[in-house]
Design a protein around this motif. Sequence first.
Motif, PDB file in Angstrom:
ATOM      1  N   ARG A  34      -7.372  22.117  -7.394  1.00  0.00           N
ATOM      2  CA  ARG A  34      -8.173  20.815  -7.725  1.00  0.00           C
ATOM      3  C   ARG A  34      -7.282  19.592  -7.514  1.00  0.00           C
ATOM      4  O   ARG A  34      -7.732  18.471  -7.045  1.00  0.00           O
ATOM      5  N   SER A  35      -6.174  19.615  -7.898  1.00  0.00           N
ATOM      6  CA  SER A  35      -5.078  18.533  -7.845  1.00  0.00           C
ATOM      7  C   SER A  35      -5.182  18.035  -6.604  1.00  0.00           C
ATOM      8  O   SER A  35      -4.959  16.961  -6.004  1.00  0.00           O
ATOM      9  N   TYR A  36      -4.677  19.172  -5.716  1.00  0.00           N
ATOM     10  CA  TYR A  36      -4.587  18.835  -4.185  1.00  0.00           C
ATOM     11  C   TYR A  36      -5.960  18.138  -3.290  1.00  0.00           C
ATOM     12  O   TYR A  36      -5.735  17.096  -2.786  1.00  0.00           O
ATOM     13  N   HIS A  37      -7.149  18.556  -3.867  1.00  0.00           N
ATOM     14  CA  HIS A  37      -8.352  18.138  -3.354  1.00  0.00           C
ATOM     15  C   HIS A  37      -8.391  16.740  -3.735  1.00  0.00           C
ATOM     16  O   HIS A  37      -9.108  15.682  -3.173  1.00  0.00           O
ATOM     17  N   ASN A  38      -8.031  16.287  -4.806  1.00  0.00           N
ATOM     18  CA  ASN A  38      -8.121  14.982  -5.539  1.00  0.00           C
ATOM     19  C   ASN A  38      -7.177  13.879  -4.809  1.00  0.00           C
ATOM     20  O   ASN A  38      -7.514  12.707  -4.675  1.00  0.00           O
ATOM     21  N   ILE A  39      -6.165  14.463  -4.032  1.00  0.00           N
ATOM     22  CA  ILE A  39      -5.215  13.458  -3.416  1.00  0.00           C
ATOM     23  C   ILE A  39      -5.181  13.748  -2.000  1.00  0.00           C
ATOM     24  O   ILE A  39      -4.327  13.044  -1.206  1.00  0.00           O
ATOM     25  N   LYS A  40      -6.027  14.619  -1.480  1.00  0.00           N
ATOM     26  CA  LYS A  40      -6.173  14.915   0.001  1.00  0.00           C
ATOM     27  C   LYS A  40      -6.099  13.766   1.078  1.00  0.00           C
ATOM     28  O   LYS A  40      -5.670  13.486   2.049  1.00  0.00           O
ATOM     29  N   LEU A  41      -6.683  12.576   0.389  1.00  0.00           N
ATOM     30  CA  LEU A  41      -7.134  11.548   1.453  1.00  0.00           C
ATOM     31  C   LEU A  41      -5.619  10.822   1.773  1.00  0.00           C
ATOM     32  O   LEU A  41      -5.581  10.022   2.729  1.00  0.00           O
ATOM     33  N   ILE A  42      -4.587  11.072   0.998  1.00  0.00           N
ATOM     34  CA  ILE A  42      -3.422  10.458   1.273  1.00  0.00           C
ATOM     35  C   ILE A  42      -2.788  11.225   2.597  1.00  0.00           C
ATOM     36  O   ILE A  42      -2.483  10.475   3.494  1.00  0.00           O
ATOM     37  N   GLY A  43      -3.068  12.444   2.758  1.00  0.00           N
ATOM     38  CA  GLY A  43      -2.763  13.269   4.122  1.00  0.00           C
ATOM     39  C   GLY A  43      -3.578  12.700   5.095  1.00  0.00           C
ATOM     40  O   GLY A  43      -3.109  12.607   6.328  1.00  0.00           O
ATOM     41  N   LEU A 103       0.759  -1.330  -0.069  1.00  0.00           N
ATOM     42  CA  LEU A 103      -0.153   0.094  -0.193  1.00  0.00           C
ATOM     43  C   LEU A 103       0.685   1.074   0.099  1.00  0.00           C
ATOM     44  O   LEU A 103       0.514   2.316  -0.811  1.00  0.00           O
ATOM     45  N   LEU A 104       1.933   1.162   0.891  1.00  0.00           N
ATOM     46  CA  LEU A 104       2.875   2.452   0.592  1.00  0.00           C
ATOM     47  C   LEU A 104       3.604   2.642  -0.552  1.00  0.00           C
ATOM     48  O   LEU A 104       3.742   3.661  -0.861  1.00  0.00           O
ATOM     49  N   GLY A 105       3.912   1.493  -1.090  1.00  0.00           N
ATOM     50  CA  GLY A 105       4.467   1.589  -2.394  1.00  0.00           C
ATOM     51  C   GLY A 105       3.625   2.419  -3.489  1.00  0.00           C
ATOM     52  O   GLY A 105       3.813   3.037  -4.174  1.00  0.00           O
ATOM     53  N   VAL A 106       2.168   1.895  -3.481  1.00  0.00           N
ATOM     54  CA  VAL A 106       1.401   2.556  -4.346  1.00  0.00           C
ATOM     55  C   VAL A 106       1.215   4.013  -3.840  1.00  0.00           C
ATOM     56  O   VAL A 106       1.012   4.833  -5.000  1.00  0.00           O
ATOM     57  N   LEU A 107       1.047   4.321  -2.753  1.00  0.00           N
ATOM     58  CA  LEU A 107       0.816   5.740  -2.482  1.00  0.00           C
ATOM     59  C   LEU A 107       1.954   6.633  -3.009  1.00  0.00           C
ATOM     60  O   LEU A 107       1.989   7.549  -3.304  1.00  0.00           O
ATOM     61  N   LEU A 108       3.336   6.142  -2.566  1.00  0.00           N
ATOM     62  CA  LEU A 108       4.358   6.859  -3.029  1.00  0.00           C
ATOM     63  C   LEU A 108       4.429   7.034  -4.578  1.00  0.00           C
ATOM     64  O   LEU A 108       4.908   8.096  -5.038  1.00  0.00           O
ATOM     65  N   VAL A 109       4.194   5.908  -5.339  1.00  0.00           N
ATOM     66  CA  VAL A 109       3.961   6.068  -6.894  1.00  0.00           C
ATOM     67  C   VAL A 109       2.880   7.210  -7.056  1.00  0.00           C
ATOM     68  O   VAL A 109       3.366   8.236  -8.050  1.00  0.00           O
ATOM     69  N   LEU A 155       6.172   7.973   4.171  1.00  0.00           N
ATOM     70  CA  LEU A 155       4.895   8.481   3.597  1.00  0.00           C
ATOM     71  C   LEU A 155       4.915  10.036   3.959  1.00  0.00           C
ATOM     72  O   LEU A 155       4.713  10.876   3.244  1.00  0.00           O
ATOM     73  N   ALA A 156       5.479  10.368   5.320  1.00  0.00           N
ATOM     74  CA  ALA A 156       5.436  11.753   5.732  1.00  0.00           C
ATOM     75  C   ALA A 156       6.438  12.502   4.899  1.00  0.00           C
ATOM     76  O   ALA A 156       5.938  13.898   4.407  1.00  0.00           O
ATOM     77  N   PHE A 157       7.311  12.005   4.600  1.00  0.00           N
ATOM     78  CA  PHE A 157       8.435  12.779   3.540  1.00  0.00           C
ATOM     79  C   PHE A 157       7.862  12.976   2.300  1.00  0.00           C
ATOM     80  O   PHE A 157       8.019  14.164   1.568  1.00  0.00           O
ATOM     81  N   ALA A 158       7.322  12.068   1.602  1.00  0.00           N
ATOM     82  CA  ALA A 158       6.603  11.867   0.417  1.00  0.00           C
ATOM     83  C   ALA A 158       5.568  12.793   0.222  1.00  0.00           C
ATOM     84  O   ALA A 158       5.539  13.846  -0.715  1.00  0.00           O
ATOM     85  N   PHE A 159       4.753  13.104   1.457  1.00  0.00           N
ATOM     86  CA  PHE A 159       3.733  13.927   1.239  1.00  0.00           C
ATOM     87  C   PHE A 159       4.092  15.343   1.678  1.00  0.00           C
ATOM     88  O   PHE A 159       3.450  16.403   1.182  1.00  0.00           O
ATOM     89  N   SER A 160       4.928  15.687   2.504  1.00  0.00           N
ATOM     90  CA  SER A 160       5.682  16.955   2.725  1.00  0.00           C
ATOM     91  C   SER A 160       6.143  17.542   1.308  1.00  0.00           C
ATOM     92  O   SER A 160       6.001  18.471   0.850  1.00  0.00           O
ATOM     93  N   ALA A 198       4.458  10.592  -6.125  1.00  0.00           N
ATOM     94  CA  ALA A 198       5.600  10.708  -7.204  1.00  0.00           C
ATOM     95  C   ALA A 198       5.059  11.564  -8.426  1.00  0.00           C
ATOM     96  O   ALA A 198       5.560  12.322  -9.011  1.00  0.00           O
ATOM     97  N   ILE A 199       4.045  10.818  -9.063  1.00  0.00           N
ATOM     98  CA  ILE A 199       3.597  11.092 -10.435  1.00  0.00           C
ATOM     99  C   ILE A 199       2.675  12.432 -10.190  1.00  0.00           C
ATOM    100  O   ILE A 199       3.361  13.422 -11.087  1.00  0.00           O
ATOM    101  N   THR A 200       1.756  12.305  -9.299  1.00  0.00           N
ATOM    102  CA  THR A 200       1.004  13.632  -9.198  1.00  0.00           C
ATOM    103  C   THR A 200       1.952  15.001  -8.796  1.00  0.00           C
ATOM    104  O   THR A 200       1.893  16.169  -9.041  1.00  0.00           O
ATOM    105  N   GLY A 201       3.133  14.595  -7.958  1.00  0.00           N
ATOM    106  CA  GLY A 201       3.908  15.625  -7.361  1.00  0.00           C
ATOM    107  C   GLY A 201       4.708  16.270  -8.566  1.00  0.00           C
ATOM    108  O   GLY A 201       4.753  17.652  -8.415  1.00  0.00           O
ATOM    109  N   VAL A 202       5.249  15.642  -9.590  1.00  0.00           N
ATOM    110  CA  VAL A 202       5.896  16.191 -10.528  1.00  0.00           C
ATOM    111  C   VAL A 202       4.947  16.970 -11.331  1.00  0.00           C
ATOM    112  O   VAL A 202       5.441  18.080 -11.718  1.00  0.00           O
ATOM    113  N   ASN A 203       3.620  16.585 -11.622  1.00  0.00           N
ATOM    114  CA  ASN A 203       2.652  17.341 -12.179  1.00  0.00           C
ATOM    115  C   ASN A 203       2.363  18.712 -11.647  1.00  0.00           C
ATOM    116  O   ASN A 203       2.539  19.933 -12.268  1.00  0.00           O
TER     117      ASN A 203
END
Length: 354
Positions: free
Chosen positions: A58-67, A19-25, A127-132, A28-33
Motif C-alpha cells: 500500500r505504501s508503494y501505491h500511495n507514492i507511485k506517481l513520483i515514479g 518541486l524536486l526538494g519536496v519530492l526528495l523530502v 530524483l532517479a537516485f532517490a526513487f531507486s 526520504a520520510i516514506t523511504g525510512v518508513n
Amino acid sequence: MTWMSWRQLRTGAIGTLVLLGVLLVVLAITGVNLSHIYSDYRSCSGLACTSDLAHLSRSYHNIKLIGVLLILGPAILGVFWGAPLVARELESGTYRLAWSQGVSRNRWLTSKLAVSALATAVAAGALAFAFSWWSIPLDRLGLNNRIDPANFAERGVVPVAYALFALALGVAAGAMLRRTLPAMAVTLVGFTGVRMLTQYLLRPHLISPKQRSFPLSDKVGIGIERNSSGWHFNVNGSPSLHDAWVTGSKVVDANGHGPTTAFVNQACHGVLSLSLPGRPGGPGPGLHRAPADGTGMDAFRQCVSNMATRYHEVVSYQPASRFWELQWLEAAIFVGLAALLVASTVYWVRRRLV
C-alpha cells in the motif's frame, strides 16, 4: 555570459528545484518508513508477515506517481527548458544584441547548453537516485520487477540520459525552426517516438535474450487462431519468470518449427468441431480460446495434451541480472543521440543562422 544564461533559466529552474526538494523530502520520510516495515517483515512470522507485506504494498501505491514523473519528466524538461532556450531568442531577435556585444556564437550557445544541461542532469539524477533507493525494499520482496518496461525507466541512470536527450532535442528543434511553439511540439512528439521505439524495438535486442523451454499447459493463455491458410495454435501468455522481462514466446517442435495446420486439425479435432465463439462476423478469421467448463473444456485440455506430445513453448527473456548492463547500454545510446543533436545545433547556429 554564463550568469546571463542562468538568469534566463532561473525562474523555471528554481520552480523545478523547489518541486524536486519536496519530492526528495517525501521519498526520504516514506523511504525510512518502508525500510522499517521491510525489517519487520524479515523478522516476522505468521499472520504478521502478511500484514507487513500488505502495508508495504500500500505504501508503494500511495507514492507511485513520483515514479511516473521520472517517465514524464524528461519530456517536460525538453519541452519547457530545451525548446525555448534558443528559439525564444531567435524569435524575438535578442540574440543579435548578444552577438553585437563581443559575445561569439560559440560562447553564446555553449553557455546556454552548459547551464541547462547541468541543471537537467542534477534534477533528473537526484530524483532517479532517490526513487531507486526508495524502491529497494519493494524490489527485494518481489513487489516490483525493476527490469520490466513499466519500471525500467524510473530507476538507475537512464532517466538522466533521457532528460539530456530531450533537452538537446528541444534546443536543436528551436534552433532550426526558430519558433518556440513548433519547437515544443516537435520535441514532445520526437522524444515520445524515440522512447517508444527504443523500449519496444531496440531494448529487447540490446543483449541477445535468454531462452527457456516449458511444456504446453492449459494454465497459460492458449488460443487457436483461424486465418486464410487454416488453423494455427498460439500462446497468448507465458509462464511466470521471477524478476525477468519476458520479451516473447513461441510454440515449436524439437527442430524449432511451429505447429502445422494439419497437425492442429488432427490434435484439436474435438475442440474445433464444437461451436465455440470466435471473432464477431461469422465464418471469417477468428480465435478460439479455452472454454469455461463442460465438454468444451475437456476437449480443449485434450487438444493441449495432444499438442504437447510434439510441441513445447520457448520463452525469450531478459533476466534481472542484466538490469545494469541494459541501463548503461541504453543510457549510452541516448547520450550519444544528445551529443549528435548538440553538434547539429552548433553547426546550425554557426553556419546557417544569419
